[in-house]
Structures are given as structure tokens and as C-alpha cells.
Design an enzyme around this catalytic site. Structure first.
Site, short mmCIF file in Angstrom:
data_model
loop_
_atom_site.label_atom_id
_atom_site.label_comp_id
_atom_site.label_asym_id
_atom_site.label_seq_id
_atom_site.Cartn_x
_atom_site.Cartn_y
_atom_site.Cartn_z
NE ARG C 112 28.72 4.75 -32.18
CZ ARG C 112 29.74 4.75 -31.32
NH1 ARG C 112 29.81 3.81 -30.37
NH2 ARG C 112 30.68 5.66 -31.41
CB CYS C 151 37.56 3.85 -31.86
SG CYS C 151 37.68 3.57 -30.10
CG HIS C 244 41.85 0.92 -31.00
ND1 HIS C 244 42.64 1.70 -30.19
CD2 HIS C 244 40.57 1.34 -30.79
CE1 HIS C 244 41.86 2.57 -29.53
NE2 HIS C 244 40.61 2.37 -29.88
#
Lengths: 351, 351, 351, 351
Positions: C112, C151, C244
Site C-alpha cells: 500500500r 477496512c 465499521h
């Protein structure tokens, strides 16, 4: 009174932790040895359990500093071994300890059905202790093994006993809603319990369908003759921390009145003349509120050793149904193992 | 095809909301009236439910703008009334609508046991519809009431039917673990469910012990002769949003093999030649995994109209035990009421 | 249009299962390869996942029959590899695929922060795709890697983007209550969640504190210049299956009115002219009810790709606070990886 | 020592039940009066609470037999009134008792912000008790009111105090995950908590944002000068029975090292020389495990009166963040009200 030195086998697991908590404050016993697998041996108990201690009470300071030993009888400074071992190793290790002269009080399933090993629930069958004489002879040792039943059986047999004594059990059907702690740590995934019932517990139904008959069996010389009633079980896991809840239906040889059922439960107290610190004041508590017992509110009754019974009613398919609740890691595991050894002491089976 | 205009009585409650959601997208029906108590009447539907809409899907835009009317038949622009009324008012209001010429499809308990009112589960007893002719005559009206069973009965009777057809039911014992939505909103306190099982649901066991016999009864001229098997039930609430889970044990007149049981479940599909949009492809889904069905994973099978069955095994006390799961607000309430009206249409009972 | 053949790496895990579910019905892609570790390779997909399939939808029949392959690029019949690999193996395997000419869309953390690898959220930074040209050059290959964020970051950056565009972000503080599915299966022990909040998720706070600055960074020739705002995070696991929930506080360069905040959220729709099947109609849904969004009711908004925002209010310590909810396995994982490849296709980065 | 006679106002509600449980075994006090609304008055306490007793411990036998009285000061046989009244009636009733000469220790919000009423947390501001002299004068009575803060404030201010003393607080941000018992019984619907976080608690954020400044204010003659730091709060309900969990971030006038923070927490013990049975040994327990405190494991530390603090770390947006846990019905309600009266006794404010 001098305290009796005891050890715990499998001391770092969930049941082992309970043993440590309970034994550290016990009036008869001094916890002198904590044993576990190679992974832990050599460490202090604190180092071995720090990441997985899941009991509210702190790790007792004295025990925290003990060195964890191997699960081998050599050189251990204790007379009694409480076994909280996993069943895939318990069989042989417990044999080793018994043959080496230790009294072994086991929570594992391995030896429960052995002919000369008592499957003990003191309120139900304390006279079964007699069969350990045959066991000692077989072993040619002063050592022996005693066992306590599976956690969901432990609560069930207590109300079954007075029913059987008074009215003869014929059939027992039970559907369980069992607590998470019964599976140890980590046990079930949270994902399997969220917004869910998990309908499978490996081996549980088989144990519930066979252990009660031995526990309620008759002492017959050097062994136990199993009782003849039938048990069927459907076992499930629910999102409850501690406390197995069971919906029971019974068929008896002769159908009593509901008042007779209640009376036989409330009168049941076969240990009242025994000096056993871990026995509850009342083995069975009959609750009359329409919505009790409940796991969260009632599991700690009698310090986790009473079985709460409620919603007794006539059944359309058998004679009576009722709910029961029993604490699975106390009545169903560690504290029952300890009660069993208190009984050994009281009855003179310890040197 | 022109759509049939329908209304919902008690449209603002939990079951009423489900009716609204399901009817708005229905191929046969056009939801034209939403009725509720005085508190809501006169408001738009949106205003009336905004604070208590508990369904994931949005309030359908067209319905949001409808004016909520009183629960009175006068001046309503619809032919059919779906009743999601609370049982303490449903009895009389449903009478009023039936007498005024409406077809009433009720989810309430009030008229379920009336002699000339069908207690309908189309897969089980679609032929019972015939008794509404007697009902119309009694009322001297084109109107009538049909009902669907209690949410926990609805799932149970579906596997019972093929068992009874093939092997004759003698006894049925069921222990339920029921979902929160069965109690409406707000229903149970979160405090009663945290780390707990709540072992009481008012009136539930009585319904489960009596409704199945009418549902599986034989059409006998203008009424239904109840079946003679016995049912016993122990009902509990668990922390599950939707989906009633039931542990069932059955005794049959003759004991089949387990393969025969599975086969009779899998072959069961009495509606396969009916054109009913809400019927599931398979009324019974037999799951073979050791840990299925589970509420979270399986409640939506067949769009919430299939009953999932699993863990079929021989029982030590009766013949067989199995678990079943059925969606309590779909199969157990709103969607069954709708399926019932689809059946009315299909069989020509609507004008 | 001919469908593009794609494969899934790590196809048997929780995120891999989501890829399989979503790709099987995708209009652009044909899932032709499922790859996993040695334990599974050689089995059919059905055999490999049967015991651990945790998605409500059934395993797609066509995929069930596919043979599971090794995670090696040799001989695979696909152009694109979706990576759901565990981060302890993802790094090298994804390199191998990129170097072998595959477009790799990764859900893992390993690459990433690589300078020439886009950390992509199409609504926020679709122009970052340009840096893959530098990456291809470095690799001397037509292959490359693109990634989607952690996430809990994925949901956060979407409302941050319009705030930053309009008012310049200075500081962002976030406290998360994260869903169980974020940890895969089995993930957290049920014992750690019963009657509890679990206050630790390994590595999560670090990711949330560093990824947003790259995602909201400016394209600067062949790389991205990170944004300068600060992020602090406190991450917790709660007993929620999916979704979430995050409590956010922001300080901006200049303080807007609350109406301006709402307006900039509602006007945000940078992909409205792109043809991307997985993009939601509205990337941000502002909810005005005092008690929304809530995980159970709102996580599926926009098919799990919208971020719901609510309880926007002035803060006494920074400028504004609000709550947000985003679906962690859709917006936060598999469906975002797919959206990223749809963007590749739309922008002409696929052959 | 002769025990002081005390009464409980609102004795049948959730907080009232806690008062009854705690006072019955208190060394200084004798519970002689239980008062409640008309619905209960005239009944025995047992009759009045039987259906709603939600505490594990049994109803104390002696109290069960007491007659429930009206909430009126006339003829009551006690000197002190503990108020667990609902805030919509507490205001006037507490006035009546204070004016009639009773010492009133209130858990309700009504008088918390009155200028001459102490908002008391003994560890933080025991010197504020002085202002009751002004209050008595105003009332022209020996009676007076003292209050304890809102349950979520009660835990927060304890670690804030040593931080403010040592480093001067500038800003405090807090996100709460609050327990169900904070809302009384029945409180939240289980439907709102299943697979969910409920993001709204009426009035809670306002209380958390204003009470700390009074509690940490300076005694200034006959009143308290509020502290000047800012507090922002985002409050949520989670599926936890007892124990409010809070994620806190603080900005101080000067930034200390993390060791200094820990040291100031651990050294904090302003009551160590007071004889107060309900004070904990340590008001703050600093936990160093990465995943502690947790509600289920740690809420009972210090018999529910210690505040557990953990995960202290530097923050990217303010100076430090940490988690805290405090028992909401003990430290946050009933036991704090009792501690306050113990302080009154110790400091000579009772006749």
C-alpha cells in the site's frame, strides 16, 4: 489441620485456571505444583498464563511465582493431582500419576467409563467411591483415579437423582443451551455466535446420553451396575459466558403430582451431614417465578454449585418438563473435582 | 392483470411494516390503505412510523405519503385487509371488516381457533379454505377471515405434515430458541438478553401445543376435525434478530428409517402446480452439514419462506429428533398472510 | 462485451469468499481461477471451503467445481489477479504476479505504501492511477499492483475528501467500533466479546493514522505527495457482524457552518460520469435521524458501498464531530478491489 | 458505633435496588425507610420489586418485609435520604426533603448545577462540601442536598484530576461505549442492540461536556468557580451489562512524558487518610496489557469503585489518548452517593 499438598495438571488452560483460583483459597488444600505442557514448563506460572488468563480474579501472587513443571509424577511435591488436561493427552498421564501412587481427580472424559473408576457426583453417588479399592488392587498402587462428569451432565443428574429415587426414571429428554466457557479459550468464534445459535458441540450428546446411567447406577460389589433409563440429548451453544441452561422432559414409572415433584427436589440434601467446604447449602433450588432460572442472574447461586430448577409443568408427551441451570465451570468442572476430593478426605480415602 | 387493492390494519407496528415492505413490490396487490390506531390516524405514514421503522429497506416512497386511516371499514378503497393488529383489539376489528364484506387475512391469534375460520398454511392444508363458505353464510356477507398460525407453529407444522402423511404422528416435543423480532418493538429489554437466555414467552407454549392439531386436521364437511397427536413445547427467547430455531423430537405410529424421513422431507412440495409468488421453491430444505441450519446463515433461504431442517438423528426416547429453522416475521407472519391471499386468488375465492 | 478473465488469490479465506460471491455475478469479469495455499490446491473449490464458507449466499455452482490452484502465475488462464492473501505471504506473491504481467488488485497491506503503487479509493483519488506507468517501467512488465486501503480507513477517507477539498483538513481524530468480520474467520473468540468491548486490533491504529494522507495526497508527476493533516485513531472491536462504526472529530483550516458541511457531503459524487457497476449511487449518505446510522440497519446502503454519516455537530475541542458507518468487507475490502479494477478498465489501463 | 438511619427515595428502580443491596450491609448506615411512587407505596418492598429485581444478590430479607412509603419527608424515621428518583420528579421531592431538614444524597441530575449544591466526587473535590453551609443558610434548614455526577462523567473526572493538577487540562475529547444498565430497566430494546451499536443517549453528551468543569472547579468562598478546560463527547450504547468504557484524548498546557502521566495516575490517592468504607484502595488502576481494561474482566476492580486506565499513548492530534473503564451503577451511581455520605460523616457534616 495441616493442609494437604495438591497439584494441578494442565494448570494453564481454562479449567486449570479455575482450579488455581479455587485451590489457592481452599481450607484443606495447599496448591504446591502447577504442571503443564512443554510449551510452558520451566516458566513461572505468571509468564505461562499472562496472555490467556480469562478469570476476573487476579492470578494469586504466590502461584504466579511458582515454576511450571512437566506433567510427570517424578519429583512432584504433592499427594493429589487435579487433572484439567485435554482429553487427547489426559488418558496416559492420569494413568501414570495413579500408578505412581497419586490420587487423581480428573475433569477429563478419558477414564469416566472405566469399570473401577468412579464417575462421581457426591450428592448423587458418594457410595460409588468404594470401587476405588478394586482399582488400587488392579494397579497394585495406593494411587487411583476418580472423575467428574461432562459439564452438561453434571447439572442434569442432580434433579434426576431424587426423581429416580422417588418415582423411578424411565426416559429423559434434554435440549441444552450451553455457555461459551464450556469450550475453553478461544473456543467458539464470535462470528459463529453473533445473531445466532450454534447447533453443534462435538461429542456432547453422546456423553449426556450415557454418563447419567453410570452416575445413577447401583453399587454392586466392586463395580457399578448402570441404571436402565433412556436419555436423549440435543446440544447447542448460545451466547452466554457461563451457565448451562437445559430444557428437560421426563417420563417416570408412576406419575406423581407436581407438588410431589417440587417436594422431592426441595427435600434433596444427601450431604447435609458431611463436612465438605465446596458443597452448596442446597443442591437444588426450585424457583417459582415464571421466568427463572436465567443464566446471568442465577448461575452463581450456591457459589456456582447449586442447580436451579424452574418452570416445572406437566408435559403433553412425557410426564413433566422443567428447566435447569448449572454453572458449567464450577458445578460442571473444577469445583466438582475439588468437592470430590473433599469427599475422599471426609470418607478416609486419603492417607 | 389489474392489481387487487389491499389495505393493512395495524400498519405502523413491526408486522405491519413488513406487510408494507412486501406488498409494495407484490405482483398481484396494490397497497392502497394503511390503517392504524387513533394515535397515528390523520398523519402521513412517514410521520407515523419515522421513529420506529425497524426494517433495513427504506419506507417505500409512495406509501410514505399515504394518509393513515382509522381501523374502520367505512370508506376504505380496498377489497382485502391484511391484519397485523395487536390481539387485544384484533378480535372485534377483524369481525367488523369481515362483516362489511372484506376478505381479512389475519396474523393475530383471536380467530385462529374459530370453527369456520381456516388456520392456513398453504403447503399443509390449502383444502381447509373450503370452510370459509360456511363462514360467509354465518356472517351473511361476502366477507370472511382467514388466519395464519403463531410464528413458532408456522415453521413446525411444515416438516410435521409429510411425517404425518407418511408415518402418522403420535407425539411431538419441541424446545424453541426464538428471535427478538417475534416480540415486536420494543419487545424484550436488552438487559434480559445480555449474557442470558430468557426462558418465558407469554402464551407461546399453549399456542404451539394446540394449533398444529387444527392445521393438520382433516376437512370434514364445513369444518375441520383436529388431528389427535400430542404436542409439548418449552419456549425460550435468545439473542437472535430473526429466525426461530426449534429442537424437535417426534414419535410416529411406525418408525421409518432415517433415509425415509429425509426422502419424505425432500419430496414434499404440494404447491408445485400453484402460481403463488410468495411460495418458496422448496418448502423444506434438508441440510446435511453437522452444524446447520443456523439462524444467521439460513433464515433467508427461500426468501424467508423455506423451513430448514438439519441434524436429523434417531432419538433414544422417541423415534427421531431434528432441528428446524424458520423465519419468524416472513414464514411466521407477514409473508404467510400474503401467501394465504395468493392462494385465495388462485383458488377463485376472491371476486 | 467479452468478459475479462480474472482469478482470486487466497480464494478460500473470508475476503476470498466475498470475491468469489461478487465476481460470479459481475458484468465485466469471468472468474476463471481460484488460487490458495498448498493445503487447498488440487481440491475442488467446494471441498476446500465447505467447512468454512461463512457467507449467506450459496457457493456458486460453477465455482464449486473449479480446481483450486497454487498461488503461482504459471499457466493461469486470467489477466487480472484479485489478491485476498494474508499479509504474511501477500508481499512476494503479488510481486510475482505483477512481474509476470498480471494486473494485481490487492486487499493486503504489503504494497500500500510503495511509492509507485496506487492506494486507491476511486471517489477520492482516481487520478492516482497514473503512477502505475512508473511502476510498469520499474518492473519492465505490463503487470502492476494496485491496492485498496485498510477496512477502517476505506470508510473514513470518503467524507474526509470533500471536507479537505472545501475547507482543508488540519486534524482528524477517530474512535472505531469495528465488526467481527474484519478479523476473518475464526477471528476473535466469542469469550472476548461476550458482555464486552475488545479494545485492541493489532496494527489498525497505525494504518488509520498513515493511509489517509497518501489517499488524499496530490498526484505529483510519477508519484503522490502525501497530504499534511494529522490523524489519531483508537480502535476497538465490538459484537457486530459487519459494518465499521466510527466516531470522527475534525479540525479544518477554516470553520464552515454545519449547513456547509452537510452540503459538501451531499454534493460529493466525483464518479457520476464513470461507468462502474460497483460504485454506489451516492458515496455519502447523510442521515438526519438523531440515532442513525446504525450498523445493522444501514451497513447495506448502496449495496454496501455507500458511507453513511450522521450526528454531525459542532465539537467543543475541534470543529465538528460526526459518526460514520461503512461496510467493512464490501466498501472496506472485496468490492472496493473490484471497483478499482472497473476503474482500470474504464480508464483504459487494461489491455 | 450507633448506625445512622437512612432512607432510599425511588427504592424500587434499578439504582434504588443497588442502594438497597449496598446499604443493607453497610457498617455506618441502617436502611430504615424505602420510599417510592404511589404505585408501590403501601406494599411490602418484596411485593413492589418482585417482578423487576434485576440484581444477582437476593433481596435482603429484612428489607423485603419493609413497607414502601411515599416520597414525602413527613414521619420518616431516618436522617439521610439517598435519592434514586427519576429526574422528572426528583427536583421537587429532593427540595422538600432538604427543606425538612434531611441530608439528601442525590443521584439525579436536577440539582447538580445549583450554585450551592456540591457535585461531589470525593477523590476529586471533597473540599467542595464547604458550600453546603451557604445552602443551609439559603434554606434556613439543617437539611441540604449533595449530588454525584452522571455515570459517564463519574469515571472520567478521576483520571482528569491528577492530569489537571500536574499539567493543567486544556481540552478533553471522549467517545463512550456505555453499558445497558445505565438506562435503567427495561431501558434499551434488545432489537436496538443486536448486531449493532446504538449511537444516541438522550442528554448524555451535554452532561459530559459541562459537569467536569464544576467538579474540577476551585472552591471560591461559598461557591465553586468552574474550571476552564473544554470537553467534547460522543456517546454510544453497546451490548455490555455493566461498565462504561471511554476512549479519551487530552490536551494539556504543557506536554509531559508518558512516564509522568502514568506516575501521576498511580500516585493519585487523595483519600488515603480518610476512613470511608466505600472508597477503593486505588482510585486509578493503570493496566499495562495491550488489551485492557475490558468491561467484563475489569469493571469490578476495587469493588466497582476503581477506575481502570489503559492503552495510554501519544496522540497525533492532541497530547495523549487512553481508555478508561468505570462501573456505571457503582462508581457511576449508588456507591458514589454512599461514599459521599461517608465523607459527610467523616468531615463532621452530619449531626
Amino acid at each position: 489441620m495441616r493442609k494437604i499438598k495438591v497439584g494441578v495438571l494442565g494448570a494453564t488452560g481454562t479449567v486449570g485456571q479455575r482450579f488455581v483460583e479455587l485451590l489457592e483459597k481452599h481450607p484443606f488444600f495447599e496448591l504446591s505444583e502447577v504442571c503443564a505442557s512443554e510449551k510452558s514448563s520451566g516458566k513461572t506460572y505468571l509468564e505461562a498464563v499472562r496472555e490467556k488468563w480469562k478469570i476476573k480474579a487476579e492470578i494469586p501472587e504466590r502461584i504466579a511465582a511458582l515454576e511450571v513443571k512437566d506433567c510427570s509424577p517424578k519429583g512432584l511435591d504433592c499427594e493429589i493431582a487435579f487433572s484439567a488436561l485435554d482429553s487427547n493427552v489426559a488418558g496416559q498421564i492420569e494413568e501414570n500419576f495413579a500408578n505412581a501412587g497419586f490420587a487423581v481427580s480428573s475433569n477429563s472424559k478419558n477414564h469416566r467409563m472405566d469399570a473401577d473408576v468412579p464417575l462421581l457426583v457426591p450428592e448423587v453417588n458418594h457410595e460409588h467411591l468404594e470401587i476405588i479399592n478394586a482399582q488400587k488392587e488392579r494397579r497394585n498402587s495406593e494411587g487411583f483415579i476418580i472423575t467428574n462428569p461432562n459439564c452438561s451432565t453434571a447439572g442434569l443428574v442432580i434433579p434426576l437423582k431424587p426423581l429416580d429415587d422417588s418415582f423411578r426414571l424411565d426416559k429423559v429428554h434434554v435440549v441444552t443451551m450451553q455457555a461459551l466457557s464450556g469450550a475453553g479459550y478461544p473456543g467458539n468464534s464470535a462470528i459463529d455466535l453473533i445473531d445466532n445459535v450454534y447447533p453443534f458441540i462435538s461429542g456432547e450428546e453422546e456423553k449426556m446420553e450415557t454418563e447419567p446411567q453410570k452416575i445413577l447406577g447401583k453399587l454392586n460389589g466392586a463395580s457399578v451396575k448402570n441404571a436402565a433409563f433412556k436419555v436423549s440429548a440435543q446440544c447447542n451453544r448460545v451466547f452466554v459466558s457461563d451457565g448451562h441452561f437445559e430444557c428437560v422432559t421426563v417420563e417416570l414409572e408412576k406419575k406423581p403430582s407436581i407438588e410431589e415433584i417440587i417436594e422431592c427436589f426441595e427435600a434433596f440434601n444427601p450431604l447435609k451431614n458431611f463436612n465438605l467446604p465446596s458443597k452448596p447449602e442446597k443442591p437444588i433450588i426450585v424457583m417459582k417465578e415464571k421466568d427463572r432460572p436465567q443464566p446471568r442472574l442465577d448461575r452463581d447461586k450456591g457459589d456456582g454449585m447449586s442447580v436451579c430448577v424452574g418452570r416445572i409443568k406437566e408435559s403433553k408427551t412425557m410426564h413433566y418438563s422443567f428447566n435447569l441451570l448449572s454453572h458449567n465451570t464450577l458445578r460442571g468442572a473444577a469445583m466438582s473435582s475439588i468437592l470430590n476430593v473433599e469427599l475422599l478426605a471426609e470418607k478416609g480415602f486419603l492417607k
